[in-house]
Design an enzyme around this catalytic site. Structure first.
Site, short mmCIF file in Angstrom:
data_model
loop_
_atom_site.label_atom_id
_atom_site.label_comp_id
_atom_site.label_asym_id
_atom_site.label_seq_id
_atom_site.Cartn_x
_atom_site.Cartn_y
_atom_site.Cartn_z
N ASP A 141 11.74 -2.13 -8.35
CA ASP A 141 11.24 -1.16 -7.37
C ASP A 141 11.01 0.20 -8.02
O ASP A 141 11.17 1.25 -7.40
CB ASP A 141 12.16 -1.03 -6.15
CG ASP A 141 11.39 -0.79 -4.86
OD1 ASP A 141 10.17 -0.51 -4.94
OD2 ASP A 141 11.99 -0.87 -3.78
N HIS B 161 4.81 -5.90 1.18
CA HIS B 161 5.69 -4.77 0.87
C HIS B 161 5.86 -3.91 2.11
O HIS B 161 4.96 -3.82 2.94
CB HIS B 161 5.08 -3.94 -0.27
CG HIS B 161 5.98 -2.86 -0.75
ND1 HIS B 161 6.05 -1.63 -0.12
CD2 HIS B 161 6.87 -2.83 -1.77
CE1 HIS B 161 6.96 -0.90 -0.75
NE2 HIS B 161 7.47 -1.59 -1.76
#
Ligand code: 1WB
Ligand code: MN
Length: 345
Positions: free
Chosen positions: A305, A182
């Site tokens: 997200d 990430h």
């Protein structure tokens, strides 16, 4: 219910959370001297000065069982695959990082135990101590039954192609645990051009940080050493697959002049074999279509997200994607079940 009317299972795969202990540590980092680019993020979320959209992110990161579940219900999201949000434990000293990683994994496992059909989770580890990290990775998958790993990109400006991290890659490969890389802000060595216009952020810098991380791995030979290692990157693959033709071409030149190591396969072959991508925060049907054509339908997973981006448009994006019913099943849940060891419903 007839098969035709059975609602599709939606598993969102890049969904962020935090715990109060990590948040407190990051607030202390925000107040200490330093000038890494991550501080812009750490200050605006963990030491917010004004009550605005950013300040309201922290309560939403810390909440797992109240507003988050309501948001999932309201949007038809069956499951969130949770991960400790950037920068995770990677800005702390080694001991603090390892202790907080263990605590975060224990808390994550407890929440999943209470809601086994609503949550799955990626385990955190502290790359600052690679051997200790490998041990925690084993505990997290075998004992806590977590579903893979989260890494918030660089650690003190170093990347996973660095041999010091090989115990981590070895553990991930042995455990068949996919490492989700990430974003966080670009590392110190490439920070300067990202200091203006908010470019440090998800606007641009995050993608450059992770795509650079991925490309370092592709051209360094780590996938010859760890051929079964699985890496996941979000934001529609951080555009890496748009570059594959040129990467292959120029990597060959770099190999021939001795500046890149010889590898068994090309960058594009490793990318298709060792990587999967998710759609987190990149709701473009054109980019999705390109991704499926470039990488194959089995290598693309859906993500929201949350809470950085809203669930409603992320669901609308995938519900309306111009793909077949069978393809939508893979994007929404089938690929996530396979890659992250999630029991089919
Ligand atoms: C933001 C987005 C911040 C992401 C993050 O901090 C992450 C933001 C960890 O938009 O403020 C993300 O993952 O897209
Ligand atoms: Mn994210």
């Amino acid at each position: 219910m007839t098969p035709a009317s059975k609602p599709i299972r939606r598993i969102a795969t890049e969904e962020a959370f935090s715990i109060p202990e990590v948040a407190a540590g990051l607030r202390d980092i925000a107040r200490a001297p330093g000038n890494s680019l991550d501080l812009t993020l750490v200050e605006r979320i963990y030491d917010a000065k004004v009550d605005d959209v950013q300040a309201r992110l922290l309560p939403r990161l810390l909440d797992l069982e109240k507003e988050r579940l309501k948001d999932m219900d309201a949007n038809g999201v069956d499951m969130q695959l949770l991960s400790l949000t950037a920068p995770g434990v990677q800005m702390f000293d080694a001991d603090t990082a390892a202790e907080l990683a263990t605590l975060a994994n224990d808390k994550l496992a407890a929440v999943i135990k209470r809601h086994p059909t609503r949550f799955a989770g990626l385990a955190t580890f502290a790359p600052q101590s690679p051997k200790r990290a490998a041990k925690e990775m084993g505990r997290a998958m075998k004992k806590l039954k977590l579903n893979g790993f989260i890494l918030n990109s660089h650690t003190h400006n170093e990347y996973l192609d660095n041999p010091k991290y090989f115990p981590i890659l070895e553990a991930a490969e042995d455990l068949d645990g996919c490492i989700y890389i990430h974003p966080r802000a670009p590392s110190d060595g490439m920070a300067a051009p990202f200091r203006d216009y908010g470019l440090d952020s998800a606007q641009w810098g995050y993608g450059i940080e992770v795509s650079t991380h991925a490309v370092r791995m592709l051209v360094s030979g780590v996938f010859d050493r760890f051929p079964k290692l699985k890496i996941c990157i979000g934001h529609m693959g951080e555009a890496v697959h748009f570059w594959l033709w040129r990467l292959d071409y120029m990597n060959k030149n770099a190999q021939n002049r001795g500046s890149a190591p010889k590898t068994k396969l090309t960058p594009s072959e490793y990318f298709k074999r060792n990587f999967v991508i998710t759609t987190s925060g990149q709701e473009s049907h054109l980019a999705l279509d390109f991704s499926i054509k470039a990488l194959g339908i089995d290598n693309v997973l859906w993500a929201i997200d949350y809470p950085y981006q809203p669930s409603t448009p992320a669901v609308a994006f995938m519900d309306s994607a111009p793909v077949s019913a069978a393809e939508r099943e893979k994007l929404y849940h089938g690929n996530a079940e396979r890659v992250f060891h999630i029991k089919p419903a």
